[in-house]
Design a protein around this motif. Structure first.
Motif, mmCIF file in Angstrom:
data_model
loop_
_atom_site.group_PDB
_atom_site.id
_atom_site.type_symbol
_atom_site.label_atom_id
_atom_site.label_comp_id
_atom_site.label_asym_id
_atom_site.label_seq_id
_atom_site.Cartn_x
_atom_site.Cartn_y
_atom_site.Cartn_z
ATOM 1 N N GLU A 169 5.773 40.717 55.831
ATOM 2 C CA GLU A 169 4.605 41.218 55.087
ATOM 3 C C GLU A 169 3.569 40.119 54.864
ATOM 4 O O GLU A 169 2.359 40.366 54.897
ATOM 5 C CB GLU A 169 5.049 41.785 53.737
ATOM 6 C CG GLU A 169 5.840 43.085 53.826
ATOM 7 C CD GLU A 169 6.298 43.570 52.467
ATOM 8 O OE1 GLU A 169 5.771 43.049 51.450
ATOM 9 O OE2 GLU A 169 7.169 44.449 52.412
ATOM 10 N N ILE A 170 4.042 38.905 54.674
ATOM 11 C CA ILE A 170 3.136 37.781 54.425
ATOM 12 C C ILE A 170 2.388 37.379 55.699
ATOM 13 O O ILE A 170 1.163 37.171 55.685
ATOM 14 C CB ILE A 170 3.905 36.571 53.861
ATOM 15 C CG1 ILE A 170 4.403 36.887 52.447
ATOM 16 C CG2 ILE A 170 3.034 35.312 53.853
ATOM 17 C CD1 ILE A 170 5.326 35.823 51.878
ATOM 18 N N TYR A 171 3.118 37.276 56.812
ATOM 19 C CA TYR A 171 2.533 36.696 58.025
ATOM 20 C C TYR A 171 1.963 37.721 59.000
ATOM 21 O O TYR A 171 1.097 37.382 59.809
ATOM 22 C CB TYR A 171 3.578 35.833 58.746
ATOM 23 C CG TYR A 171 4.014 34.628 57.958
ATOM 24 C CD1 TYR A 171 3.081 33.680 57.521
ATOM 25 C CD2 TYR A 171 5.350 34.439 57.619
ATOM 26 C CE1 TYR A 171 3.478 32.582 56.782
ATOM 27 C CE2 TYR A 171 5.755 33.336 56.884
ATOM 28 C CZ TYR A 171 4.823 32.410 56.469
ATOM 29 O OH TYR A 171 5.217 31.325 55.739
ATOM 30 N N ALA A 228 7.920 36.599 60.854
ATOM 31 C CA ALA A 228 8.645 35.875 59.804
ATOM 32 C C ALA A 228 9.179 34.548 60.330
ATOM 33 O O ALA A 228 8.966 33.495 59.713
ATOM 34 C CB ALA A 228 9.789 36.738 59.280
ATOM 35 N N LEU A 229 9.846 34.579 61.473
ATOM 36 C CA LEU A 229 10.476 33.373 62.005
ATOM 37 C C LEU A 229 9.441 32.357 62.446
ATOM 38 O O LEU A 229 9.580 31.153 62.197
ATOM 39 C CB LEU A 229 11.408 33.747 63.164
ATOM 40 C CG LEU A 229 12.582 34.677 62.801
ATOM 41 C CD1 LEU A 229 13.307 35.140 64.054
ATOM 42 C CD2 LEU A 229 13.550 33.987 61.851
ATOM 43 N N PHE A 230 8.371 32.831 63.087
ATOM 44 C CA PHE A 230 7.311 31.926 63.543
ATOM 45 C C PHE A 230 6.588 31.309 62.338
ATOM 46 O O PHE A 230 6.356 30.108 62.289
ATOM 47 C CB PHE A 230 6.320 32.684 64.424
ATOM 48 C CG PHE A 230 5.215 31.814 64.971
ATOM 49 C CD1 PHE A 230 5.444 30.985 66.060
ATOM 50 C CD2 PHE A 230 3.947 31.825 64.411
ATOM 51 C CE1 PHE A 230 4.423 30.176 66.579
ATOM 52 C CE2 PHE A 230 2.926 31.025 64.899
ATOM 53 C CZ PHE A 230 3.173 30.197 65.994
ATOM 54 N N ILE A 284 14.270 28.098 63.391
ATOM 55 C CA ILE A 284 14.452 28.849 62.144
ATOM 56 C C ILE A 284 15.616 29.835 62.283
ATOM 57 O O ILE A 284 16.412 30.015 61.340
ATOM 58 C CB ILE A 284 13.153 29.579 61.760
ATOM 59 C CG1 ILE A 284 12.053 28.568 61.439
ATOM 60 C CG2 ILE A 284 13.379 30.512 60.584
ATOM 61 C CD1 ILE A 284 12.341 27.668 60.252
ATOM 62 N N SER A 285 15.745 30.459 63.437
ATOM 63 C CA SER A 285 16.849 31.401 63.655
ATOM 64 C C SER A 285 18.195 30.707 63.510
ATOM 65 O O SER A 285 19.154 31.287 62.979
ATOM 66 C CB SER A 285 16.737 32.029 65.045
ATOM 67 O OG SER A 285 15.566 32.806 65.142
ATOM 68 N N ARG A 286 18.265 29.471 63.950
ATOM 69 C CA ARG A 286 19.527 28.727 63.821
ATOM 70 C C ARG A 286 19.782 28.356 62.356
ATOM 71 O O ARG A 286 20.917 28.428 61.887
ATOM 72 C CB ARG A 286 19.488 27.485 64.715
ATOM 73 C CG ARG A 286 19.516 27.839 66.196
ATOM 74 C CD ARG A 286 19.458 26.628 67.114
ATOM 75 N NE ARG A 286 19.317 27.075 68.498
ATOM 76 C CZ ARG A 286 18.152 27.153 69.144
ATOM 77 N NH1 ARG A 286 17.031 26.752 68.553
ATOM 78 N NH2 ARG A 286 18.105 27.607 70.376
ATOM 79 N N GLY A 297 8.603 28.719 60.622
ATOM 80 C CA GLY A 297 8.670 27.486 61.403
ATOM 81 C C GLY A 297 7.388 26.696 61.378
ATOM 82 O O GLY A 297 7.376 25.483 61.119
ATOM 83 N N VAL A 298 6.272 27.363 61.615
ATOM 84 C CA VAL A 298 4.983 26.669 61.704
ATOM 85 C C VAL A 298 4.545 26.119 60.351
ATOM 86 O O VAL A 298 4.045 24.998 60.252
ATOM 87 C CB VAL A 298 3.913 27.636 62.266
ATOM 88 C CG1 VAL A 298 2.508 27.033 62.106
ATOM 89 C CG2 VAL A 298 4.175 27.921 63.728
ATOM 90 N N PHE A 299 4.752 26.937 59.302
ATOM 91 C CA PHE A 299 4.279 26.528 57.985
ATOM 92 C C PHE A 299 5.357 25.844 57.143
ATOM 93 O O PHE A 299 5.141 25.578 55.958
ATOM 94 C CB PHE A 299 3.713 27.749 57.241
ATOM 95 C CG PHE A 299 2.553 28.377 57.947
ATOM 96 C CD1 PHE A 299 1.327 27.740 58.013
ATOM 97 C CD2 PHE A 299 2.700 29.603 58.603
ATOM 98 C CE1 PHE A 299 0.245 28.303 58.692
ATOM 99 C CE2 PHE A 299 1.629 30.178 59.279
ATOM 100 C CZ PHE A 299 0.407 29.532 59.314
ATOM 101 N N LYS A 300 6.498 25.565 57.806
ATOM 102 C CA LYS A 300 7.611 24.858 57.128
ATOM 103 C C LYS A 300 7.886 25.495 55.769
ATOM 104 O O LYS A 300 7.919 24.830 54.724
ATOM 105 C CB LYS A 300 7.289 23.365 56.997
ATOM 106 C CG LYS A 300 7.000 22.715 58.346
ATOM 107 C CD LYS A 300 6.882 21.226 58.223
ATOM 108 C CE LYS A 300 6.540 20.497 59.495
ATOM 109 N NZ LYS A 300 6.634 21.174 60.752
ATOM 110 N N ASP A 301 8.107 26.813 55.830
ATOM 111 C CA ASP A 301 8.211 27.632 54.606
ATOM 112 C C ASP A 301 9.671 27.951 54.270
ATOM 113 O O ASP A 301 9.942 28.887 53.545
ATOM 114 C CB ASP A 301 7.419 28.927 54.831
ATOM 115 C CG ASP A 301 7.098 29.649 53.546
ATOM 116 O OD1 ASP A 301 7.264 29.033 52.475
ATOM 117 O OD2 ASP A 301 6.713 30.829 53.596
ATOM 118 N N LEU A 302 10.591 27.196 54.822
ATOM 119 C CA LEU A 302 12.007 27.492 54.584
ATOM 120 C C LEU A 302 12.647 26.313 53.846
ATOM 121 O O LEU A 302 12.508 25.173 54.294
ATOM 122 C CB LEU A 302 12.727 27.734 55.904
ATOM 123 C CG LEU A 302 14.198 28.200 55.795
ATOM 124 C CD1 LEU A 302 14.276 29.534 55.094
ATOM 125 C CD2 LEU A 302 14.820 28.278 57.171
#
Length: 255
Positions: A15-17, A245-247, A207-209, A250-255
């Motif tokens: 929803e965010i991305y 979500a995964l991209f 991110i998937s890993r 990863g790109v925004f280092k949001d995890l």
């Protein structure tokens, strides 16, 4: 996280991305300049083909291709004569050169005239296959029925040779996925969203890993299959929505 928590987390990130403000910063902006389905498909296919490397360079060179096609890609593909391909002399994006470009124009014209366009060529290839990744391999065979240099074949990936086929899977997401937020086009009806595979790249793979959706270390066709299976358990109808979500994570280092 358990499965329910993971799904809720990823659905929230989608929803965010998965928002229209994604478009101006992504190569998908090129096909978004058009309204006719065949203009969208042809511009999208060519843009996806050169979507590797620096994002600004990708967008600039895709824009250059549209300029060389008089900003009417479908009309150009239907009607160009051999001499019209001289205008592509000197075009280059990384290893995709003018010879490759001319071959792509001839192949797209052949598909338009014989199959009725890219959608029907992909659908025909898919119907003769057990899954869409095998269908992509068959599409590649069909695409290169025109005379071509052997080197040009590397610009259409083959999942049966263990390629993740990131760019073609991205293109198919653009064309097939019905997106209420208007980022993906969803203009093709011959293929199903549920068949789509995620465009696996460094960001989505890493991110998937981290989220334990993917164990395989290489970003290849086997990893795509493993990730497909995991994402289809979360949403069997629209599994590739999780690309956002995964991209984004990863790109925004949001995890």
């Amino acid at each position: 996280m358990n499965k329910k928590e993971l799904k809720e987390f990823l659905d929230h990130k989608v929803e965010i991305y998965n928002q229209p403000d994604f478009i101006p910063h992504d190569p998908i902006q090129i096909p978004h300049r058009f309204t006719e389905p065949k203009d969208i498909a042809i511009s999208g296919f060519l843009t996806a083909t050169i979507s590797w490397g620096n994002r600004k360079s990708i967008i600039n060179n895709a824009d250059r291709l549209m300029e060389l096609m008089d900003h009417s890609p479908a009309d150009f593909i239907r009607n160009f004569q051999p001499k019209d391909l001289d205008r592509f002399e000197g075009f280059v994006h990384r290893t995709f050169n003018s010879d490759d470009c001319k071959t792509f124009m001839r192949a797209l014209q052949d598909i338009e005239l014989r199959d009725g366009g890219l959608e029907f060529a992909f659908a025909k290839a898919n119907k003769a296959s057990t899954n869409l990744q095998e269908g992509i391999s068959r599409f590649k065979q069909r695409f290169f029925e025109v005379e071509h240099l052997q080197r040009t074949q590397k610009h259409v990936s083959d999942p049966l040779k263990n390629s993740s086929a990131k760019r073609i899977n991205m293109f198919l997401r653009w064309m097939v996925r019905k997106d209420l937020n208007g980022v993906d086009f969803g203009i093709w009806n011959q293929l199903s969203m549920s068949e789509l595979s995620l465009p696996l790249d460094v960001h989505t793979g890493n991110i998937s890993r981290k989220l334990k959706l993917l164990k395989r270390k290489q970003n290849d066709a086997k990893a795509v299959l493993e990730l497909d299976n995991a994402l289809r358990k979360l949403d069997p109808v629209d599994p590739v929505k999780y690309d956002y979500a995964l991209f984004g994570l990863g790109v925004f280092k949001d995890l």
